[in-house]
Write an enzyme that holds these catalytic residues in place. Structure first.
Site, PDB file in Angstrom:
ATOM      1  CB  VAL A 133      -1.008   0.024   1.176  1.00 46.01           C
ATOM      2  CG1 VAL A 133      -2.106  -0.999   0.956  1.00 46.01           C
ATOM      3  CG2 VAL A 133      -0.311  -0.180   2.512  1.00 46.01           C
ATOM      4  CG  ASN A 153      -3.450  -2.169  11.082  1.00 50.30           C
ATOM      5  OD1 ASN A 153      -3.215  -1.775  12.228  1.00 50.30           O
ATOM      6  ND2 ASN A 153      -2.902  -3.277  10.605  1.00 50.30           N
ATOM      7  CB  SER A 191       1.450   5.895  16.666  1.00 49.27           C
ATOM      8  OG  SER A 191       2.369   5.717  17.723  1.00 49.27           O
ATOM      9  CE1 TYR A 202       5.162   3.922  13.578  1.00 53.35           C
ATOM     10  CE2 TYR A 202       4.936   5.296  15.527  1.00 53.35           C
ATOM     11  CZ  TYR A 202       4.512   4.232  14.763  1.00 53.35           C
ATOM     12  OH  TYR A 202       3.431   3.479  15.173  1.00 53.35           O
ATOM     13  CB  ALA A 257       7.389  13.195  10.484  1.00 53.54           C
ATOM     14  CE  LYS A 293       1.810   4.952  12.380  1.00 59.79           C
ATOM     15  NZ  LYS A 293       0.702   4.190  11.752  1.00 59.79           N
ATOM     16  CB  ILE A 305      -0.276  -2.635  20.507  1.00 62.21           C
ATOM     17  CG1 ILE A 305      -1.017  -1.303  20.704  1.00 62.21           C
ATOM     18  CG2 ILE A 305      -1.261  -3.796  20.459  1.00 62.21           C
ATOM     19  CD1 ILE A 305      -1.772  -1.161  21.998  1.00 62.21           C
TER      20      ILE A 305
END
Length: 218
Positions: A64, A90, A143, A155, A157, A159, A188
């Site tokens: 994706v 997701n 997140s 990450y 930036a 999210k 998680i």
């Protein structure tokens, strides 16, 4: 039960973790499913589990982070079911908590492409169908790294951008029957966080335990 009966839902990153548990719970609630991930073998296992619950399921092998693959996913969903009611964005990767001084440009591009662009691509492709139906729900998995910006720079930036895109789509489509929301999980217990080391992560968790995929999926 049956809260999603008659609905068609796309779940990306559905072969493990939060995506897998989301697919299973959606199947319990009666939704037909389009499962998306790169690894078709793992995806087929989830497909079998969900189909056993009495819903229709197709699996689409796709990356994706590539726009053409997102177009393929949506086309196959429409060809199979004729509509799209729900999109759960997701799919994502971690960035190993790399600070700006220790990140290569190629790594930055890769994380942004997977964690941010994929959400943009998938929303862009499903929204025309939701517009025609005057109905739809998009759920983007962001997140706490996108809220507190306490992960690596790429990450954080990506999210944070997911949250901004979610708000923008919610505003742009307000009053059309289309909802767009984001969830910002903490740490998680998934394959992704396991690779980072649970003991290391627990130092940042006031609850003293990792969250479970089911808690986010619900």
């Amino acid at each position: 039960m049956d809260r999603l009966k008659g609905k068609v839902s796309i779940v990306t990153g559905a072969n493990s973790g939060i995506g897998k548990r989301t697919a299973e719970i959606f199947a319990d609630e009666g939704s037909d499913l389009v499962l998306v991930a790169r690894r078709l073998d793992k995806l087929k296992e989830v497909e079998a589990e969900c189909a056993a619950k009495g819903v229709k399921v197709i699996s689409v092998s796709a990356d994706v982070s590539i726009y053409e693959d997102c177009q393929k996913v949506v086309k196959e969903a429409i060809d199979a079911f004729g509509k799209i009611d729900v999109l759960v964005n997701n799919a994502g990767i971690a960035d190993k908590h790399r600070p700006i001084t220790r990140i290569e440009n190629d790594w930055w591009d890769h994380v942004i492409q997977v964690d941010q662009y994929s959400v943009y691509y998938m929303m862009k492709e499903v929204l025309p169908y939701m517009e025609k139906a005057h109905s739809g729900s998009i759920v983007n998995i962001s997140s706490i790294g996108g809220v507190g910006c306490n992960a690596g720079i790429s990450y954080s930036a990506a999210k944070a951008a997911v949250i901004a895109m979610t708000k923008n789509v919610a505003i742009q489509f307000a009053g059309t029957g289309i909802r767009c929301n984001a969830i910002a999980p903490g740490f998680i217990a998934t394959d992704m966080t396991e690779k980072q080391g649970e003991n290391k992560l627990l130092a940042f968790v006031p609850l003293g335990r990792m969250g479970q995929p089911e808690e986010i999926a619900q």
